[in-house]
Write an enzyme that holds these catalytic residues in place. Structure first.
Site: not given
Ligand code: XIL
Length: 465
Positions: A174, A217, A282
């Site tokens: 990100e 990512n 994700e």
């Molecule tokens: C999220 C998790 O799912 C949560 O449990 C945590 O509180 C915050 O992060 N982008 C990402 C992930 O790359 O690491 C994030 O995961 C969701 C958004």
């Protein structure tokens, strides 16, 4: 320290236990076909019955984000072990988890996940080395040169600990801003080290574990837009200058405000054409029923249509543990029942659901699905309930075969009209008044069985008219 193993199937492949399970599944189906011939719909002998096995037949992995604190829950672990061939620690490998204080590393929770995954023959995605979020305060407080060495040390220490265990690492997560600017996101790394921090992170990562695939990512990069264009330009630049990058991860968190883009496949393909693998990292899609199922099917098909799309990871297992649980965005409900979205994903992968599984709502989009539950049970019988759900189009009639095991007998049927085969064990149930269903709508019929509280009936596939 975790146990070191040789990597055997980075980026896909069939785990030995998955193949064994597929063989056992086929044997069980064959045996059941002998005893209950009329009741079972046709099954293809080798069609895979789980997400991991079906994806493996397409040369891909199917993974899930996993949280260490759920691994002790039997159904969680059972679902993970049965369905998935890859694991991403949901939070346990993030900077705040593994290096909460400068130079002091704690890998125990991440090790738990990696050990579990590797003992099951699953691959592991590493997530994530450099990210502005879940970053401990000490990192943000550093000056530029300290920050540079802290970043490189973090990458080196974490990747060394897991060297040989990780099929792909999200090296940088990100780093771009939302919206139309195409700019990099403000973060301690960006603000103090400038654009070059991404390249530096990838070079350090390659030097540390040359066998791991190195990914960039991000989210909101799933379709062609200003943000994905900016990432595209960076990847193109990296490839032209020989900066090590192997893959791009598309988070794919979808909801009504951020739906699956119509150019999703085309966007994956244009990145693949730059000479990198692409991965759906994700995936979760808020919604329910047929609409959610259709979206899941479309995402899986998009990946399969892109040769270099090497795998899909969903961001959790049951809805109740999703980071967006109120949107019920995952493939399993709170009780680990397979949702229509599961069937759509499996069927898009070319797999087939187990027709004997009473939790299994069947393949959506195929006219209608039938789901069985035992509503009441007593010493010598039970009340069964079959729920019929129309697929993506309205239907005007349906029929389902329900097979009892002798000496069980059906005493009565309601909300459906039965006809019987010669054996008297198989009833074909059609609507009594409830034949017309709107797309996605449900009705149900019930029946009372005497002559034994078990086994439950075999409920065949729903046929729509
Ligand atoms: C999220 C998790 O799912 C949560 O449990 C945590 O509180 C915050 O992060 N982008 C990402 C992930 O790359 O690491 C994030 O995961 C969701 C958004």
């Amino acid at each position: 320290m975790i146990r070191k193993r040789t990597r055997t199937r980075a980026g896909g492949g069939t785990p030995a236990h998955g193949r064994l399970r597929a063989v056992l599944g086929a044997t069980t189906t064959a045996l059941l076909t002998v005893t209950a011939l009329a009741a079972l719909p046709q099954t293809t002998a080798h069609a895979a019955g789980t997400l991991g096995a079906a994806a493996a037949e397409k040369g891909r992995y199917f993974g899930a984000a996993v949280a260490a604190n759920h691994l002790g829950e039997a159904q969680y672990a059972a679902t993970l072990n049965r369905e998935f061939s890859s694991v991403t620690p949901e939070n346990e490998m993030k900077w705040d988890a593994v290096e909460p204080n400068r130079g002091s590393f704690s890998f125990s929770r991440a090790d738990q996940i990696v050990n579990h995954a590797r003992s099951q023959g699953m691959d592991v995605r590493g997530h994530t080395l450099v990210w502005h979020s879940q970053l401990p305060g000490w990192v943000s407080g550093l000056g530029a040169s300290d920050l540079r060495s802290a970043m490189n040390n973090h990458i080196t220490q974490v990747m060394t600990h897991y060297k040989g265990e990780i099929h792909s690492w999200d090296v940088v997560n990100e780093a771009f801003q939302d919206g139309g600017s195409g700019a990099r996101r403000s973060s301690p790394f960006q603000d103090k080290l400038g654009n070059g921090f991404i390249e530096e992170a990838f070079r350090t990562a390659r030097a540390t574990d040359p066998a791991a695939k190195l990914c960039y990512n991000d989210y909101n990069t799933d379709g062609v837009n200003a943000k994905s264009n900016a990432v595209y330009d960076m990847v193109k630049d990296f490839k032209s200058r020989g900066v090590p990058i192997d893959c791009v991860g598309f988070q794919s968190h979808f909801n009504p405000n951020s739906p699956v883009p119509s150019d999703y496949r085309a966007n994956l393909q244009r990145f693949a054409d730059l000479g990198v693998d692409v991965q759906i990292t994700e995936l979760d899609i808020e919604g329910s029923g047929q609409a959610q199922a259709t979206n899941y099917g479309n995402v899986v098909r998009a990946c399969l249509a892109v040769t270099r799309c090497t795998g899909i990871t969903v961001w959790g297992i049951p809805d109740k543990y999703s980071w967006r649980s109120s949107g019920t965005p995952l493939l399993f409900d709170d009780n680990y029942n397979k949702k229509p979205a599961y069937d759509a994903a499996l069927s898009a992968l070319g797999g087939t659901t187990d027709p004997d599984d009473p939790d299994d709502p069947g393949t959506p989009g195929a006219g209608c699905t039938a789901t069985y539950t035992t509503a009441e049970q007593w010493g010598s019988g039970y009340n069964g309930k079959v729920t019929i759900t129309a697929g993506s189009s309205p239907i005007t009639g349906w029929s389902v075969d329900v097979t009892m095991t002798s000496p069980q007998k059906v005493l009565s049927v309601w909300n459906g009209s039965p006809t019987w085969d010669n054996s008297g064990n198989v009833m074909t149930v059609r609507p009594s008044w409830n034949g017309s269903l709107a797309a996605g709508a449900s009705t149900s019929f019930g029946f009372t069985v005497s002559g034994g509280a078990s086994p439950p009936p075999q409920v065949g596939a729903c046929t729509a008219s």
